[in-house]
Design an enzyme around this catalytic site. Structure first.
Site, PDB file in Angstrom:
ATOM      1  N   GLY A  45     -56.242   1.240 -48.894  1.00 13.97           N
ATOM      2  CA  GLY A  45     -55.093   1.742 -48.140  1.00 13.97           C
ATOM      3  C   GLY A  45     -53.951   0.733 -48.039  1.00 13.97           C
ATOM      4  O   GLY A  45     -53.672  -0.032 -48.966  1.00 13.97           O
ATOM      5  N   TYR A  67     -56.686   7.701 -30.169  1.00 11.39           N
ATOM      6  CA  TYR A  67     -55.977   7.011 -31.254  1.00 11.39           C
ATOM      7  C   TYR A  67     -54.560   6.652 -30.821  1.00 11.39           C
ATOM      8  O   TYR A  67     -54.123   5.512 -30.938  1.00 11.39           O
ATOM      9  CB  TYR A  67     -55.959   7.889 -32.513  1.00 11.39           C
ATOM     10  CG  TYR A  67     -55.228   7.269 -33.680  1.00 11.39           C
ATOM     11  CD1 TYR A  67     -55.797   6.220 -34.397  1.00 11.39           C
ATOM     12  CD2 TYR A  67     -53.967   7.720 -34.064  1.00 11.39           C
ATOM     13  CE1 TYR A  67     -55.134   5.639 -35.457  1.00 11.39           C
ATOM     14  CE2 TYR A  67     -53.298   7.142 -35.131  1.00 11.39           C
ATOM     15  CZ  TYR A  67     -53.886   6.111 -35.824  1.00 11.39           C
ATOM     16  OH  TYR A  67     -53.215   5.524 -36.874  1.00 11.39           O
ATOM     17  N   THR A  98     -53.774   7.594 -48.069  1.00  8.74           N
ATOM     18  CA  THR A  98     -54.760   6.508 -48.175  1.00  8.74           C
ATOM     19  C   THR A  98     -56.156   7.130 -48.210  1.00  8.74           C
ATOM     20  O   THR A  98     -56.317   8.302 -47.837  1.00  8.74           O
ATOM     21  CB  THR A  98     -54.679   5.543 -46.968  1.00  8.74           C
ATOM     22  OG1 THR A  98     -55.081   6.261 -45.796  1.00  8.74           O
ATOM     23  CG2 THR A  98     -53.281   4.979 -46.774  1.00  8.74           C
TER      24      THR A  98
HETATM   25  P1  NAD Z   1     -57.985   3.109 -44.469  1.00  8.19           P
HETATM   26  O1  NAD Z   1     -58.239   3.737 -43.116  1.00  8.19           O
HETATM   27  O2  NAD Z   1     -58.158   3.965 -45.660  1.00  8.19           O
HETATM   28  O3  NAD Z   1     -58.859   1.797 -44.615  1.00  8.19           O
HETATM   29  C1  NAD Z   1     -59.134   1.015 -43.506  1.00  8.19           C
HETATM   30  C2  NAD Z   1     -59.893  -0.236 -43.898  1.00  8.19           C
HETATM   31  O4  NAD Z   1     -60.299  -0.825 -42.661  1.00  8.19           O
HETATM   32  C3  NAD Z   1     -61.159   0.002 -44.697  1.00  8.19           C
HETATM   33  O5  NAD Z   1     -61.152  -0.836 -45.845  1.00  8.19           O
HETATM   34  C4  NAD Z   1     -62.286  -0.384 -43.738  1.00  8.19           C
HETATM   35  O6  NAD Z   1     -63.402  -0.958 -44.385  1.00  8.19           O
HETATM   36  C5  NAD Z   1     -61.566  -1.389 -42.840  1.00  8.19           C
HETATM   37  N1  NAD Z   1     -62.181  -1.559 -41.530  1.00  8.19           N
HETATM   38  C6  NAD Z   1     -62.622  -0.588 -40.695  1.00  8.19           C
HETATM   39  N2  NAD Z   1     -63.164  -1.150 -39.594  1.00  8.19           N
HETATM   40  C7  NAD Z   1     -63.034  -2.496 -39.732  1.00  8.19           C
HETATM   41  C8  NAD Z   1     -63.414  -3.608 -38.942  1.00  8.19           C
HETATM   42  N3  NAD Z   1     -64.053  -3.446 -37.776  1.00  8.19           N
HETATM   43  N4  NAD Z   1     -63.123  -4.870 -39.385  1.00  8.19           N
HETATM   44  C9  NAD Z   1     -62.494  -5.041 -40.576  1.00  8.19           C
HETATM   45  N5  NAD Z   1     -62.127  -4.028 -41.390  1.00  8.19           N
HETATM   46  C10 NAD Z   1     -62.402  -2.769 -40.966  1.00  8.19           C
HETATM   47  O7  NAD Z   1     -56.519   2.464 -44.459  1.00  8.19           O
HETATM   48  P2  NAD Z   1     -55.135   3.049 -43.966  1.00  8.19           P
HETATM   49  O8  NAD Z   1     -55.171   4.550 -43.878  1.00  8.19           O
HETATM   50  O9  NAD Z   1     -54.127   2.357 -44.800  1.00  8.19           O
HETATM   51  O10 NAD Z   1     -55.015   2.558 -42.452  1.00  8.19           O
HETATM   52  C11 NAD Z   1     -54.711   1.223 -42.156  1.00  8.19           C
HETATM   53  C12 NAD Z   1     -54.072   1.150 -40.783  1.00  8.19           C
HETATM   54  O11 NAD Z   1     -52.910   1.978 -40.738  1.00  8.19           O
HETATM   55  C13 NAD Z   1     -54.935   1.597 -39.629  1.00  8.19           C
HETATM   56  O12 NAD Z   1     -54.680   0.775 -38.510  1.00  8.19           O
HETATM   57  C14 NAD Z   1     -54.445   3.008 -39.355  1.00  8.19           C
HETATM   58  O13 NAD Z   1     -54.674   3.425 -38.021  1.00  8.19           O
HETATM   59  C15 NAD Z   1     -52.967   2.851 -39.614  1.00  8.19           C
HETATM   60  N6  NAD Z   1     -52.238   4.087 -39.921  1.00  8.19           N
HETATM   61  C16 NAD Z   1     -52.625   4.903 -40.942  1.00  8.19           C
HETATM   62  C17 NAD Z   1     -51.881   6.032 -41.243  1.00  8.19           C
HETATM   63  C18 NAD Z   1     -52.212   6.938 -42.410  1.00  8.19           C
HETATM   64  O14 NAD Z   1     -51.652   8.043 -42.490  1.00  8.19           O
HETATM   65  N7  NAD Z   1     -53.071   6.534 -43.344  1.00  8.19           N
HETATM   66  C19 NAD Z   1     -50.753   6.340 -40.465  1.00  8.19           C
HETATM   67  C20 NAD Z   1     -50.399   5.493 -39.417  1.00  8.19           C
HETATM   68  C21 NAD Z   1     -51.146   4.358 -39.158  1.00  8.19           C
END
Ligand code: NAD
Length: 248
Positions: free
Chosen positions: A17, A147, A182
């Site tokens: 992601g 969340y 992602t």
């Molecule tokens: P993702 O959710 O696909 O991947 C998240 C990664 O976090 C994974 O590799 C997982 O192994 C790792 N992870 C989970 N728990 C963990 C822990 N305790 N310690 C270390 N690593 C850990 O990635 P994404 O969708 O890019 O999301 C990344 C961030 O962006 C998050 O904080 C999410 O809330 C935020 N976000 C995502 C979106 C979206 O639409 N994808 C939108 C807004 C915010």
């Protein structure tokens, strides 16, 4: 010369992601990147000698964070990316879900900042970037109670750190993405028992004026700007990147 030449950057949740895309973008701009995740096997795919160093780190484990940070050199940039999404209303949310979300999404950032900030203060400079979301203080999103509570807290933490340390040369900003393509978003779409995945994807796209998901690479470009000296006068900001979702 790269925009992050010579900077040491720390990125959590970097196996996939936006974390992964940011590590690659930081390294492309000349940074030395310390990338961590709980999924070391996947993280190893982006390991690059002399440029991207990978480690297993669970950001909910304070002792592990202390041990990890002790091995790091001076840190110029900390990008706190780790976060999980548990869906549901305030009546659906269990204590276990509340505590898990707050621990992964907020307390982890508190601990990462608390351990790395002293290094930045010693150097008299640093940029901290925290991953929030438009589902936070910005928007009330359907069935995202714990969340968006956690992501609003990330905004608060960001502003607090920005206010307390600007005089010492430390900046702190957060990124508020909308819907970004992602692996976890796609997994959420695929596992939605109440809606067909194609309909579910259409519903997510329809709520965004740009009529498409954002990409992890687009968010990584914003992270490069906030990590770099180009944003030296920018602190305490909530940087929205959402294809116009929060305009409506
Ligand atoms: P993702 O959710 O696909 O991947 C998240 C990664 O976090 C994974 O590799 C997982 O192994 C790792 N992870 C989970 N728990 C963990 C822990 N305790 N310690 C270390 N690593 C850990 O990635 P994404 O969708 O890019 O999301 C990344 C961030 O962006 C998050 O904080 C999410 O809330 C935020 N976000 C995502 C979106 C979206 O639409 N994808 C939108 C807004 C915010």
């Amino acid at each position: 010369m790269g925009r992050l030449e010579g900077k040491v950057c720390v990125v959590t949740a970097a196996a996939q992601g936006m974390g992964r895309a940011s590590v690659l973008a930081f390294a492309e701009e000349g940074a030395i990147v310390y990338a961590s995740d709980i999924n070391l096997e996947k993280l190893k795919e982006i390991e690059k000698p002399g440029s991207i160093f990978v480690s297993k780190l669970d950001v909910t484990d304070r002792a592990a964070i202390d041990k990890y940070v002790a091995t790091l050199p001076n840190v110029d940039v900390l990008f706190n990316v780790a976060g999980i999404v548990i869906t549901g209303s305030v009546l659906d949310c269990t204590d276990k879900e509340w505590d898990l979300t707050m621990n992964v999404n907020v307390k982890s950032m508190f601990h990462m900042i608390q351990t790395i900030l002293p290094k930045m203060l010693e150097a008299g400079k640093g940029s901290i970037i925290n991953m929030s979301s438009v589902a936070s203080n910005r928007l009330g999103v359907y069935l995202r109670c714990v969340y968006q509570t956690s992501k609003a807290a990330v905004t608060g933490l960001t502003k607090s750190v920005a206010a307390d340390y600007i005089k010492e040369g430390i900046r702190c900003n957060c990124i508020q993405p909308g819907t970004i393509d992602t692996p976890s978003l796609n997994a959420r779409i695929a596992s939605n028992a109440k809606m067909d995945p194609i309909e579910s994807k259409k519903m997510f796209e329809a709520r965004t004026p740009a009529k498409r998901f954002g990409t992890a690479e687009e968010v990584a470009k914003l992270a490069v700007y906030l990590a770099s000296d180009e944003s030296v006068y920018v602190t305490g900001g909530e940087h929205v990147i959402d294809g116009g979702w929060s305009l409506i």
